[in-house]
Structure formats: structure tokens, C-alpha cells
Design an enzyme around this catalytic site. Structure first.
Site, mmCIF file in Angstrom:
data_model
loop_
_atom_site.group_PDB
_atom_site.id
_atom_site.type_symbol
_atom_site.label_atom_id
_atom_site.label_comp_id
_atom_site.label_asym_id
_atom_site.label_seq_id
_atom_site.Cartn_x
_atom_site.Cartn_y
_atom_site.Cartn_z
ATOM 1 N N THR A 158 0.949 -1.109 -0.087
ATOM 2 C CA THR A 158 0.091 -0.016 0.224
ATOM 3 C C THR A 158 1.116 1.311 0.076
ATOM 4 O O THR A 158 1.313 1.605 -0.944
ATOM 5 C CB THR A 158 -0.882 -0.079 1.287
ATOM 6 O OG1 THR A 158 -0.430 -0.363 2.346
ATOM 7 C CG2 THR A 158 -2.020 -0.968 1.006
ATOM 8 N N LYS A 184 4.392 -6.695 4.217
ATOM 9 C CA LYS A 184 3.880 -5.524 3.797
ATOM 10 C C LYS A 184 3.770 -4.657 5.120
ATOM 11 O O LYS A 184 3.342 -5.077 6.073
ATOM 12 C CB LYS A 184 2.677 -5.286 2.857
ATOM 13 C CG LYS A 184 1.509 -5.627 3.314
ATOM 14 C CD LYS A 184 0.467 -4.920 3.533
ATOM 15 C CE LYS A 184 0.655 -3.286 3.330
ATOM 16 N NZ LYS A 184 -0.410 -2.669 4.013
ATOM 17 N N THR A 195 -1.036 -1.607 6.687
ATOM 18 C CA THR A 195 -1.337 -2.360 7.985
ATOM 19 C C THR A 195 -0.222 -3.572 7.617
ATOM 20 O O THR A 195 0.488 -3.627 6.702
ATOM 21 C CB THR A 195 -2.571 -2.920 7.526
ATOM 22 O OG1 THR A 195 -3.485 -2.697 8.700
ATOM 23 C CG2 THR A 195 -2.734 -4.704 7.208
ATOM 24 N N GLU A 285 6.617 4.986 7.488
ATOM 25 C CA GLU A 285 6.302 5.958 6.902
ATOM 26 C C GLU A 285 7.293 7.274 7.218
ATOM 27 O O GLU A 285 7.385 7.703 8.317
ATOM 28 C CB GLU A 285 4.733 6.522 7.205
ATOM 29 C CG GLU A 285 3.729 5.497 6.509
ATOM 30 C CD GLU A 285 2.296 5.303 6.815
ATOM 31 O OE1 GLU A 285 1.444 4.845 6.200
ATOM 32 O OE2 GLU A 285 2.064 5.841 7.864
ATOM 33 N N ASN A 408 0.391 11.135 6.673
ATOM 34 C CA ASN A 408 -0.768 10.863 7.537
ATOM 35 C C ASN A 408 -1.526 11.888 7.337
ATOM 36 O O ASN A 408 -2.694 11.851 7.886
ATOM 37 C CB ASN A 408 -0.314 10.161 8.563
ATOM 38 C CG ASN A 408 0.182 8.771 8.394
ATOM 39 O OD1 ASN A 408 -0.367 7.861 8.040
ATOM 40 N ND2 ASN A 408 1.528 8.667 8.755
ATOM 41 N N SER A 413 -9.190 11.538 0.187
ATOM 42 C CA SER A 413 -9.506 11.596 -1.216
ATOM 43 C C SER A 413 -8.550 11.660 -2.093
ATOM 44 O O SER A 413 -7.479 12.162 -1.817
ATOM 45 C CB SER A 413 -10.732 12.444 -1.309
ATOM 46 O OG SER A 413 -10.225 13.558 -0.728
#
Lengths: 413, 413
Positions: A158, A184, A195, A285, A408, A413
């Protein structure tokens, strides 16, 4: 998938061998992402055993519920994983979706839904329409090939910036067996994008109960010792499959956890678990640095791990590392806030080999210049000795950067 | 003190009246900061009672130890606070420093060291040389004046962007009494720059034991319900002084916690505690938005508070608020990770009046547009109803922005 690859990505990736008894297919189902694979199917030979560990969240996703139910059977024939939608917090629709996918996968693989395992990662709260991809499964099962491990790792990404794979070949009794793993995860959780998922397969012939014991013990100092942001996913899933195909080559089945022949296999499994867990941290991240936190001298191992996690999860420690600041006062703070037994006046703290604090005071011999140079490294080791016992633990995290906030803080959207 | 004032700073500050029996002085001792005050002395009339609550850190600062020891006496004559150095993790030198300051303050005020209270905020691990400022104390005690409350609030600032003051005048029995409070703190902790300190004084005649009961109860839903970054200071100190000067105007002393005349005073005290605590949150490092998190329907009030803090401390929830993203999936995640009793399929979530999730699923009536407009506000209210009991709690936090990382990622030097 991100445009920018983490500076902590591996400099080279291993060539992944086949695991006898495992065939793989990936597809572009267009669940959310465009122009990339987002569906993975792994097909296992009859007789494959399975073990699993899952998120401790009180709000688990529908696929986690589905896998937990099936795990008691101890058998697996097919794994289906999608990225782009986590099928989490989707109520009755969520379990309807897993039931439909389970049936379609069972039909495709010629097994019962009890032999199917599922995982989903992506946006939370959005119903996952199984009809978007269930028609692809029979073709995928038919076309599945043994040599697609890296492709498998790519299909489940992701916000990951690189695919995570690891492999080992190891002696088991008189023969050799292979272990392959993929993972992942880029935040410990970010429900609409990341996740932690990991799937490991081996051709070793090992009973499900033995496999489960190996896995449950193995995750403590590996996957359960890494944290990116202290946030726990609704969907974390780690499955270990053993096809037993090596038995055909004369490897005798393992049915007891105490079997002495297991020792090298266990070491190899734990190494793969640690390797994949650290790859997840290194792709945290916004991460620029890997941070290893070791606590020694705590009252117990459990207490040491809690203190280590208090340090590793402290935003102030993590931002200090991002700023290349050897701010050991924040480590004192984190030890103090953990609530675990500690004596301020016995505490010592190291960054790498630099002892900054000793017996409750700044170390008089500490060199600011030397420590500042150390903080510029990619991999930082923080050690705190509590000075009251023999409890010890190590956990891993990454630094907290402006990029984490940017990644984050964007609109969904 | 920062150049840029928080966008959440009060639009106007109250004019602080005097509190009879309290005199104040500030000075530029040059402990760390230049061209600003960094030393505060409050002098109390004989007979002043005192109550206090402190950090729960296992590694408390030397002044916290000093105050805890003196609190048992229940009497106070002088308070000395410095900014720029926390006198925390300073070992034997730390207690030598508090002893020396205590003696100098006692000599200046003509009392015993047991009537002195101390607090320090600033860099951690750096010995605090009492000689840098103890010679100033006798002059400060002599020159102290009743009207310097805002100056007092300024002298104790570190990374705070504005001074925090609050005042109330309230009926106590047949007379009126005044309550004044000041606070500082911009991270819940940032040992080398911020820590939560607050000092409140009243002229009400209230016994120390009653005062302590009021304060201990009052902090639960106020100072102990705010969090900027989940990091707990080594130095958090909240002291409440009652000079009793109003007795001269005919206000009868309060000696029992159950005294019915206390009701309005208690309400006013709790309001000041909440006001100051929220000012701390609104000046949270890098804060752009205040976030109120209310949890209802939990198994107990204690459980509700734990869930509320899991939401309020989640980096993913806080970055979503910073990004004006109504990412309710992250609230589901935080409820799930809290470890408290919850049933995914009974959970409902609101942002303001917008119900986003209901009975374990996305609310079908939810308007993305309306919620996005709501997220642009300065003050965001998140509510989660767990649906299994009657436990309720509210906590406050701020968003997590790139500025937080910048403020805390800078070098100490």
C-alpha cells in the site's frame, strides 16, 4: 506504492527460489489502485499445514475473523490477499464478503472454504465487493506458478516504498528445506493505507500444532517488537504455511515441538521473521533512521520490553532522532513515564557506544562532539540500563519526521 | 518563548486582581535565557496552607522530591520557580541545589526550609547552580508586590507562546474570595524546554487537608485529562495555596471537606483548573487545532478515559486532524488498540454533530462534504460511543503538525 523509495531500503533484493508445493498468481483487479497488481493468490498442495498470529485489536477486520475461524482446522489450500480495501469495520457486509470470497476461492482450488485464508489491506469502513475480483480466482489458481514471490510482495503493497521478501534454505533432519517470506506495512497501522501483513511458506513437513508453537514464540522478539507509531492495525495478519513437499525427498515429518532436528529450522524462521519485521520498520512512513532500543537491568523481561516500547513510541525521542540530537533527557523521561519499576539514581543511558548518563547523572566523560557525529548515522542504537535487575529486551522503531505528518495528514480522497 | 504566537491563543487576557496575602516578584537571573525574566518568587502571609499534585514519573526532578517532602507540613511561606533548567536527573547535585535554594528562600522570607516550595523547568541533566540566583531572593522577597500575576506567568514560560493566567471571584460563606492561577507547558513534556507547571492561590481560609482533597479530585477531569504528545514530564507540578487572608474580612475558616459553603469555591477551582489545562493544550507545540475527545457507553469511567486517551494520543488520529481529514477509521483503530472492552459492531463515531459510523459500519447518511467543512474549524470534537455500558470521559489534545516535529527535532544546542 510511493514514488520515493525509503533511504533505508535494502541495497539489493534476494533472488527468491521456489517453495515446493506453493504456486503464486497476481492480478490487477482495480479494487482501488490503477495500473498495478492488487490481488494475490497462493495455492498450496494438499496436506499443507498452517499457523497464524493476528492483531490484538478489539475491532478486527472481517478477514481476521475468517482466518481465526479456519485456523483451528490447521490445513490450508489457498490464500487470497487484496490491497486497496481492508474490509474492516464493514459490519455484516464484511462477513458476507469474506464468505463469498472464501467460497469462490474454494471452488477455484477444489477444496472447502475451511481451507481458505484471506487478508485485506487498504481503506477502512468501505464495503469490499467480492464480486470485483472473485471471478478472477479460478483463472489465477489455474495459471499460478512457483516463481512469483517478488511479484506477490508487490501486489500486497500500500504505502510501502519497496517490496519486502526474505528467503532461507536450511537443513531439516537428513534433507534441506526452503523458507520464503513476504511482508507489507509502512505504518504499524494506517487504516486507509497501511497495515502489517506477512506470509511465509516452507516445504518442510511440520504438523500444524508444532508450526503454531514456532510462530507464536517467534513473533515476540520480532514482529511484536517493532513499532512505527504505536498504532495497532485492525488487520495485522501473519500466516505460516508448510506444504510438506520435502517429505517426498525423504525429509521425515516433524510432529513434536521438542524434536531436536527442528533447531536449525527454528533459527532460520526467527531470522526471516526478524528480517521482514525490520524491513517494515525501515519502510516506516517518513522514516530516515532505524532505531534499536535495548533495555537491560530491568526487573523482568516483560518490564524491560514495556520500558523499551515507552522509549520507542515516545514522539519526543523519535523527533530527537530525526533531528540527529542525542537528547538523552527524553530517554530519562520515557523510562519515568513507563510506570515500570526504576530507580532514577541507578539509570545509565548509551547512544551507540557513547555513555551519556550514569548513576542518575550526566556522564562526566561524555563527548558531545563524538555523540553528535554518531547521531548522523542511518542506524541508531539506544540503550538504557535500569540497574535494578536482569530483565532485558530489544525493540525497533524509526524516527518521526515531517514526512510522517505529511503522509498521514493528507486527505483520504 | 517563541516568536510566533499559537493561533489558538486567547483573543484577550483577563486583568488579574491581587490575592490578599500573596506578593510576587520576578527577575532576570540569566540561568539560560537572555533578556527575559526566568525567576519567580511568590511570598505568602503566615498561616498559608498548601496542597499539591505531581508527576507520576518514576524519574522525578529534584524540586518534585523537595516539594513532596514539604507538603506533609501543609504550610507554605514562599515559592521559588526558575525556567531554563529543570534540575532533573542531576543526582546528588540536584538535591544539594534544592537544599541550598530552600535555605536561601527561607532566610529571605524569615521562615524554615519546610515552608518553601520549589519548581524548575528547562533543560534536563544539567546541574542547576543555586548560586546563580539564590543571592537575588532576599531582594525579591522585600520588593514583592501583589499585582504581578501576568509577569509571574511570563517568567516561567519555556516554549510557551503566550502566558497562561486565569482568575475567579466567588462567594465563600458570607464573604467573597479570589482565586488566581498561572500555568506553563507546551508539550506535556519536553524535558529540555517544556513541562507542565501551575500555581494557584486564593485568599480563602481553607485547611490544608481540605485543600488537598479539592485539588486531588479537581485534577482528574482537567490537568490529568489533557495530553499533547503522551509524554509525561519529570517535573510536572501543580500547587494550590490558600493564604486565609479573607478570614480578616469575616469569612469563616473551612475545616471539613463536606462543608456545604465550599460548593461555589469548588466549582470555581475546577473551572480554573480546566481553563489553565486547556490553555496548555491550545499552546501545544505546533498546535493548530484543539481536539476534544469524548467516549461514552464504555464499561466504566476508567475504561472510557483509557479509550479517550488512546484516541487522543494516536499519531494517526492527530495527523488526520492536522490534515483536516475526517478519518474515522483511525478512531476505530484507536478504540481497538486501547485493549479496553469494546464490541466492534456496536461502535458509533461522530466528528462534531456528524455521525460517520454507526453499529459497526459507515453511517449511510453521512455527508462527506458537511464533515469536511466541519474539519476546517479550530476546535474539533470527536465522540465515540462504545455501546456496551455507561462509562464516560472527556480528554483534550491538539493536532500533530510538521511544526511539532520541527520544534522537537532541532538540536539542543
Amino acid at each position: 506504492m510511493s514514488e520515493t523509495i525509503s533511504p533505508l531500503a535494502p541495497s539489493k533484493y534476494p533472488k527468491m527460489p521456489a517453495v515446493e508445493g506453493v504456486r503464486i498468481a497476481t492480478a490487477e483487479a482495480g479494487i482501488k489502485y490503477k495500473n498495478r497488481t492488487d490481488l494475490l493468490t497462493m495455492v498450496f498442495d494438499p496436506g499443507t499445514t498452517v499457523a497464524g498470529v493476528f492483531t490484538r485489536s478489539k475491532c478486527p477486520s472481517a478477514p481476521v475473523d475468517f482466518c481465526r475461524d479456519n485456523l483451528s482446522g490447521g490445513r490450508a489450500r489457498v490464500l487470497v490477499v487484496n490491497s486497496g480495501n481492508a474490509n474492516a469495520f464493514t459490519g455484516k457486509k464484511g462477513s458476507e464478503s469474506t464468505a463469498a470470497t472464501g467460497k469462490a476461492a474454494a471452488d477455484a482450488a477444489g477444496c472447502t472454504p475451511g481451507d481458505v485464508f484471506l487478508a485485506s489491506t487498504g481503506v477502512i469502513g468501505e464495503p469490499l465487493d467480492a464480486g470485483r475480483f472473485s471471478h478472477l480466482l479460478s483463472g489465477m489458481v489455474k495459471d499460478a506458478r512457483p516463481d512469483l514471490w517478488t511479484e506477490a510482495a508487490k501486489a500486497i503493497m500500500t504505502t510501502d516504498t519497496y517490496p519486502k521478501v526474505a528467503t532461507a534454505t536450511v537443513k531439516l533432519g537428513d534433507g534441506e528445506v526452503t523458507l520464503n517470506g513476504i511482508a507489507k506495512g509502512a505504518g504499524m497501522i494506517a487504516p486507509d493505507m497501511a497495515t502489517m501483513l506477512s506470509f511465509i511458506a516452507t516445504d518442510a513437513p511440520i504438523d500444524a500444532s508444532v508450526l503454531q508453537e514456532l510462530l507464536s514464540k517467534g513473533v515476540g522478539p520480532t514482529f511484536n517488537a517493532v513499532t512505527v507509531d504505536s498504532d495497532t492495525s485492525t488487520s495485522d495478519t501473519l500466516l505460516l504455511f508448510a506444504t510438506g513437499a520435502a517429505a517426498k525427498r525423504g525429509v521425515a515429518p516433524i510432529t513434536q515441538p521438542g524434536d531436536a532436528r527442528l533447531a536449525p529450522f527454528k533459527r532460520a524462521l526467527n531470522k526471516i521473521l526478524k528480517n521482514l519485521a525490520l524491513q517494515v520498520v525501515r519502510d516506516g512512513e517518513g522514516a530516515r533512521k532505524q532505531v534499536e532500543v535495548t533495555v537491560t537491568g530491568a526487573k523482568s523481561a516483560r518490564s524491560a520490553k514495556r520500558i523499551a516500547l515507552a522509549i520507542a513510541n515516545s514522539p519526543l525521542v523519535k523527533t530527537a532522532v530525526a533531528g540527529e540530537d542525542a537528547n538523552w533527557g527524553r530517554v530519562v523521561m520515557a523510562v519515568g513515564k513507563s510506570g515500570e519499576p526504576a530507580d532514577r539514581d541507578l539509570l545509565s543511558i548509551w547512544f551507540g557506544d557513547n555513555r551519556l548518563a550514569h548513576n542518575g547523572e550526566r556522564d562526566p566523560g561524555y563527548s558531545e562532539e563524538q555523540t553528535s557525529a554518531y547521531m548522523k548515522r542511518d542506524e541508531i542504537v539506544i540503550r538504557a540500563d535500569i540497574g535494578i535487575g536482569r530483565g532485558k529486551a530489544t525493540v525497533w522503531t524509526c524516527d518521526l519526521t515531517k514526512e510522517y505528518v505529511a503522509i498521514n495528514g493528507d486527505y483520504r480522497s
